[in-house]
Write a protein that holds these residues in place. Sequence first.
Motif, PDB file in Angstrom:
ATOM      1  N   LEU A  36      -0.268   0.409  -2.571  1.00 15.87           N
ATOM      2  CA  LEU A  36       0.486   0.754  -4.275  1.00 15.87           C
ATOM      3  C   LEU A  36       0.044   2.284  -4.345  1.00 15.87           C
ATOM      4  O   LEU A  36      -1.216   3.233  -4.013  1.00 15.87           O
ATOM      5  CB  LEU A  36      -0.383   0.124  -4.564  1.00 15.87           C
ATOM      6  N   SER A  37       0.743   3.138  -5.329  1.00 11.82           N
ATOM      7  CA  SER A  37       0.704   4.342  -5.920  1.00 11.82           C
ATOM      8  C   SER A  37      -0.576   4.256  -7.032  1.00 11.82           C
ATOM      9  O   SER A  37      -0.908   2.956  -6.785  1.00 11.82           O
ATOM     10  CB  SER A  37       2.549   4.573  -6.790  1.00 11.82           C
ATOM     11  N   MET A  40       0.131   2.405 -10.318  1.00  9.80           N
ATOM     12  CA  MET A  40      -0.195   1.301  -9.810  1.00  9.80           C
ATOM     13  C   MET A  40      -1.502   0.623 -10.276  1.00  9.80           C
ATOM     14  O   MET A  40      -1.583  -0.702 -10.642  1.00  9.80           O
ATOM     15  CB  MET A  40       0.768   0.224  -8.645  1.00  9.80           C
ATOM     16  N   LYS A  41      -2.254   1.266  -9.321  1.00 10.03           N
ATOM     17  CA  LYS A  41      -3.613   0.713  -9.288  1.00 10.03           C
ATOM     18  C   LYS A  41      -4.342   0.726 -10.208  1.00 10.03           C
ATOM     19  O   LYS A  41      -4.976   0.411 -10.858  1.00 10.03           O
ATOM     20  CB  LYS A  41      -4.077   1.595  -7.645  1.00 10.03           C
ATOM     21  N   ARG A  46       0.547  -5.801 -10.146  1.00  4.91           N
ATOM     22  CA  ARG A  46      -0.123  -7.027  -8.611  1.00  4.91           C
ATOM     23  C   ARG A  46       0.846  -6.650  -8.486  1.00  4.91           C
ATOM     24  O   ARG A  46       2.129  -7.468  -9.205  1.00  4.91           O
ATOM     25  CB  ARG A  46      -0.254  -8.188  -9.391  1.00  4.91           C
ATOM     26  N   VAL A  47       1.280  -7.154  -6.819  1.00  9.93           N
ATOM     27  CA  VAL A  47       2.479  -6.908  -6.361  1.00  9.93           C
ATOM     28  C   VAL A  47       2.579  -8.396  -5.385  1.00  9.93           C
ATOM     29  O   VAL A  47       1.071  -8.142  -4.212  1.00  9.93           O
ATOM     30  CB  VAL A  47       2.870  -5.751  -5.678  1.00  9.93           C
ATOM     31  N   VAL A  53      10.330  -4.406  -5.010  1.00 12.92           N
ATOM     32  CA  VAL A  53       9.642  -3.139  -5.198  1.00 12.92           C
ATOM     33  C   VAL A  53      10.841  -1.882  -4.952  1.00 12.92           C
ATOM     34  O   VAL A  53      11.998  -2.251  -4.008  1.00 12.92           O
ATOM     35  CB  VAL A  53       9.124  -3.275  -4.777  1.00 12.92           C
ATOM     36  N   VAL A  67       4.428   2.449  -2.636  1.00 11.09           N
ATOM     37  CA  VAL A  67       5.408   1.218  -3.714  1.00 11.09           C
ATOM     38  C   VAL A  67       5.168   2.259  -5.357  1.00 11.09           C
ATOM     39  O   VAL A  67       4.149   2.357  -5.768  1.00 11.09           O
ATOM     40  CB  VAL A  67       4.599   0.076  -3.469  1.00 11.09           C
ATOM     41  N   THR A  68       5.972   2.413  -5.710  1.00 13.00           N
ATOM     42  CA  THR A  68       6.679   3.244  -6.839  1.00 13.00           C
ATOM     43  C   THR A  68       6.988   2.445  -8.353  1.00 13.00           C
ATOM     44  O   THR A  68       6.183   2.247  -9.010  1.00 13.00           O
ATOM     45  CB  THR A  68       7.256   4.255  -7.388  1.00 13.00           C
ATOM     46  N   ARG A  70       8.266  -2.079  -9.414  1.00 10.15           N
ATOM     47  CA  ARG A  70       8.209  -3.510  -9.287  1.00 10.15           C
ATOM     48  C   ARG A  70       8.925  -4.286  -9.915  1.00 10.15           C
ATOM     49  O   ARG A  70       8.613  -3.903 -11.228  1.00 10.15           O
ATOM     50  CB  ARG A  70       6.549  -4.496  -9.335  1.00 10.15           C
TER      51      ARG A  70
END
Length: 71
Positions: A36-37, A40-41, A46-47, A53, A67-68, A70
């Motif tokens: 996760l980028s 996103m954190k 949540r992914v 994504v 991951v930028t 979702r």
Amino acid sequence: MSKDELIKLEGQVTRILGGGAMEIQCENQLTIRGVLSGRMKKNRIRVMAGDRVQISISPYDTTHGLVTYRF
């Protein structure tokens, strides 16, 4: 490296690995390990397995990326 130089692909999360990493199957049948980028954190997005994504990949190392987004 700037954001403009990154390769952006879309894919589906196939499984969640330890340490915040996940395995992503891209549309071109490429399997990438992603994390996760920071944004996103920070926003606690949540992914889970099965999510679609967007992933940003460096042109120098195409085995892992960030991951930028979702869908």
